[in-house]
Design a protein around this motif. Structure first.
Motif, PDB file in Angstrom:
ATOM      1  N   LEU A 148     -28.947 -26.072   9.778  1.00  0.00           N
ATOM      2  CA  LEU A 148     -28.720 -25.119  10.860  1.00  0.00           C
ATOM      3  C   LEU A 148     -28.595 -23.686  10.355  1.00  0.00           C
ATOM      4  O   LEU A 148     -28.453 -22.759  11.145  1.00  0.00           O
ATOM      5  N   GLY A 149     -28.619 -23.505   9.030  1.00  0.00           N
ATOM      6  CA  GLY A 149     -28.603 -22.157   8.466  1.00  0.00           C
ATOM      7  C   GLY A 149     -27.297 -21.425   8.653  1.00  0.00           C
ATOM      8  O   GLY A 149     -27.271 -20.198   8.780  1.00  0.00           O
ATOM      9  N   GLN A 150     -26.176 -22.177   8.611  1.00  0.00           N
ATOM     10  CA  GLN A 150     -24.856 -21.568   8.783  1.00  0.00           C
ATOM     11  C   GLN A 150     -24.065 -21.528   7.479  1.00  0.00           C
ATOM     12  O   GLN A 150     -22.869 -21.197   7.482  1.00  0.00           O
ATOM     13  N   GLY A 151     -24.701 -21.871   6.368  1.00  0.00           N
ATOM     14  CA  GLY A 151     -24.010 -21.875   5.087  1.00  0.00           C
ATOM     15  C   GLY A 151     -23.042 -23.023   4.925  1.00  0.00           C
ATOM     16  O   GLY A 151     -22.175 -22.989   4.041  1.00  0.00           O
ATOM     17  N   ASN A 152     -23.163 -24.048   5.775  1.00  0.00           N
ATOM     18  CA  ASN A 152     -22.279 -25.214   5.705  1.00  0.00           C
ATOM     19  C   ASN A 152     -23.004 -26.425   6.295  1.00  0.00           C
ATOM     20  O   ASN A 152     -24.191 -26.340   6.632  1.00  0.00           O
ATOM     21  N   ASN A 153     -22.293 -27.548   6.408  1.00  0.00           N
ATOM     22  CA  ASN A 153     -22.863 -28.768   6.984  1.00  0.00           C
ATOM     23  C   ASN A 153     -22.256 -29.085   8.348  1.00  0.00           C
ATOM     24  O   ASN A 153     -22.291 -30.220   8.810  1.00  0.00           O
ATOM     25  N   THR A 154     -21.707 -28.078   8.999  1.00  0.00           N
ATOM     26  CA  THR A 154     -21.045 -28.260  10.287  1.00  0.00           C
ATOM     27  C   THR A 154     -22.060 -28.470  11.403  1.00  0.00           C
ATOM     28  O   THR A 154     -23.124 -27.845  11.418  1.00  0.00           O
ATOM     29  N   SER A 155     -21.722 -29.368  12.337  1.00  0.00           N
ATOM     30  CA  SER A 155     -22.553 -29.588  13.516  1.00  0.00           C
ATOM     31  C   SER A 155     -22.053 -28.732  14.672  1.00  0.00           C
ATOM     32  O   SER A 155     -20.856 -28.476  14.798  1.00  0.00           O
ATOM     33  N   TYR A 156     -22.974 -28.285  15.514  1.00  0.00           N
ATOM     34  CA  TYR A 156     -22.633 -27.439  16.656  1.00  0.00           C
ATOM     35  C   TYR A 156     -23.313 -27.981  17.908  1.00  0.00           C
ATOM     36  O   TYR A 156     -24.513 -28.306  17.875  1.00  0.00           O
ATOM     37  N   ASP A 157     -22.551 -28.065  19.012  1.00  0.00           N
ATOM     38  CA  ASP A 157     -23.140 -28.548  20.252  1.00  0.00           C
ATOM     39  C   ASP A 157     -23.606 -27.389  21.139  1.00  0.00           C
ATOM     40  O   ASP A 157     -23.694 -27.521  22.357  1.00  0.00           O
ATOM     41  N   TYR A 158     -23.920 -26.266  20.507  1.00  0.00           N
ATOM     42  CA  TYR A 158     -24.485 -25.109  21.186  1.00  0.00           C
ATOM     43  C   TYR A 158     -25.237 -24.298  20.125  1.00  0.00           C
ATOM     44  O   TYR A 158     -25.022 -24.482  18.926  1.00  0.00           O
ATOM     45  N   PRO A 159     -26.141 -23.394  20.522  1.00  0.00           N
ATOM     46  CA  PRO A 159     -26.951 -22.666  19.536  1.00  0.00           C
ATOM     47  C   PRO A 159     -26.113 -21.686  18.714  1.00  0.00           C
ATOM     48  O   PRO A 159     -25.217 -21.023  19.232  1.00  0.00           O
ATOM     49  N   MET A 160     -26.451 -21.596  17.431  1.00  0.00           N
ATOM     50  CA  MET A 160     -25.845 -20.631  16.515  1.00  0.00           C
ATOM     51  C   MET A 160     -26.962 -19.791  15.899  1.00  0.00           C
ATOM     52  O   MET A 160     -27.997 -20.322  15.493  1.00  0.00           O
ATOM     53  N   ARG A 161     -26.758 -18.474  15.800  1.00  0.00           N
ATOM     54  CA  ARG A 161     -27.768 -17.607  15.200  1.00  0.00           C
ATOM     55  C   ARG A 161     -27.807 -17.843  13.701  1.00  0.00           C
ATOM     56  O   ARG A 161     -26.769 -17.861  13.019  1.00  0.00           O
ATOM     57  N   VAL A 162     -28.999 -18.037  13.162  1.00  0.00           N
ATOM     58  CA  VAL A 162     -29.176 -18.403  11.758  1.00  0.00           C
ATOM     59  C   VAL A 162     -28.792 -17.232  10.850  1.00  0.00           C
ATOM     60  O   VAL A 162     -29.166 -16.079  11.102  1.00  0.00           O
ATOM     61  N   LEU A 163     -28.052 -17.546   9.773  1.00  0.00           N
ATOM     62  CA  LEU A 163     -27.573 -16.529   8.836  1.00  0.00           C
ATOM     63  C   LEU A 163     -28.649 -16.196   7.799  1.00  0.00           C
ATOM     64  O   LEU A 163     -29.555 -16.994   7.555  1.00  0.00           O
ATOM     65  N   PRO A 164     -28.540 -15.037   7.138  1.00  0.00           N
ATOM     66  CA  PRO A 164     -29.550 -14.623   6.165  1.00  0.00           C
ATOM     67  C   PRO A 164     -29.275 -15.201   4.789  1.00  0.00           C
ATOM     68  O   PRO A 164     -28.215 -15.789   4.538  1.00  0.00           O
ATOM     69  N   PRO A 165     -30.217 -15.028   3.846  1.00  0.00           N
ATOM     70  CA  PRO A 165     -29.935 -15.388   2.448  1.00  0.00           C
ATOM     71  C   PRO A 165     -28.746 -14.591   1.922  1.00  0.00           C
ATOM     72  O   PRO A 165     -28.513 -13.451   2.341  1.00  0.00           O
TER      73      PRO A 165
END
Length: 337
Positions: free
Chosen positions: A263-280
């Protein structure tokens, strides 16, 4: 195969098969071909070969030079043509070729009602779904978790498989334009670029925290669980329990099951709604789409991909088999090499 003479338009892959559609509407394919889903004609040397080990041009006269998109299933394909007609080929044990029977076809066949003016198509293991020009959605085949929306038409809570295409009951969805199937659900966009889903919605389908079955297409939640859905979505990709979204303004979002960092959040967390993808890391910006201009997104089971305006490929997520195309170094810029 040297594709230099015809630029690649799009690539479709599922279950050990790769289909490359070029801008001149030809298609090259390789991989699993047990039931001739590649529709090779009777005199083709690969007609009866189960594994095609190099890219081959699809030369059947009904398809050659006329292919716009390929819906790739487990062992079947649905071909969307330049005249917006639909053709199928391959395994048909659940009627996913829309022929109103379970006969396997090793040559291209039209759905029994033809279905002119098709604008999009996708396939999964044993199911096919397509969108008509007027925005109606049809699906056929195996109905795992109601991802082909049949229960919305009055079926009970058991899988209601269908050999006959069924038109979706819309309820919240009106005027579909694009569709994407995963294993347990089907995603659809409407004319405003708003995301809808049917199947096992629940926690990993961006609807709510309950693993509920949804029997018709339901509108997704917005960023940070807002009731205001994201609008202007122009592209989507993803895998079994997650989805990746691109808006017309270039913003990139992901939601669902978050293992392997896809999901590009820097972790393995699940989200039940959209999250904006983080940069490198170290990019100096807040979001990935501020680092590069993204023009297309895609995904597999646990890996995410994006193409930027320069044509460079970016990737994040699962990398056990070097799916990312990069050395596995923490904190590096994840442009694929």
């Amino acid at each position: 195969v040297d594709f230099a003479h015809a630029l690649i338009d799009s690539v479709y892959s599922y279950n050990r098969g790769i289909f490359v559609v070029t801008k001149d509407h030809n298609c090259y394919a390789m991989g699993d071909n047990k039931y001739n889903r590649m529709a090779f004609p009777s005199d083709h040397p690969y007609r009866n070969v189960e594994v095609v080990d190099s890219f081959q041009l699809l030369t059947h006269p009904l398809l050659a030079g006329k292919i716009k998109k390929v819906g790739v299933g487990n062992q079947h394909c649905m071909y969307l043509m330049t005249d917006n007609s639909l053709w199928g080929c391959g395994f048909n044990n659940y009627g996913m070729l829309a022929t109103k029977n379970t006969t396997t076809y090793t040559s291209p066949v039209r759905p029994y009602s033809n279905y002119e003016d098709v604008v999009d198509v996708d396939c999964s293991d044993m199911m096919s779904v397509w969108v008509m020009k007027g925005g109606d959605v049809y699906s056929v085949g195996y109905n795992h978790s109601n991802s082909n929306n049949n229960r919305a038409q009055g079926h009970n809570n058991t899988s209601a498989n269908s050999q006959e295409p069924r038109k979706w009951l819309t309820y919240e969805l009106s005027g579909a334009t694009k569709t994407l199937i995963s294993q347990y659900n089907t995603w659809t966009l409407d004319g405003s670029g708003i995301l809808y889903c049917t199947g096992i919605h629940g926690r990993y389908r961006m609807r709510n925290n309950i693993n509920e079955y949804i029997y018709y297409a339901r509108r997704s939640r917005g960023v940070n669980n807002s009731a205001d859905s994201i609008t202007g979505i122009v592209d989507m990709g993803g895998g079994q329990n997650w989805i990746l979204l691109l808006t017309e303004t270039g913003e990139v979002y992901a939601g669902g099951e978050g293992s392997n960092g896809k999901l590009g959040q820097g972790n393995n967390t699940s989200y039940d709604y959209p999250m904006r993808v983080l940069p490198p890391e170290g990019s100096g910006v807040t979001y990935f789409d501020e680092h590069v201009k993204v023009v297309k997104v895609g995904g597999s089971v646990h890996t995410a991909y994006a193409i930027d305006s320069t044509g460079a490929l970016w990737s994040w997520g699962y990398n056990a088999n070097n799916e990312l195309g990069v050395d596995n170094i923490a904190g590096q810029d994840r442009k694929s090499t």
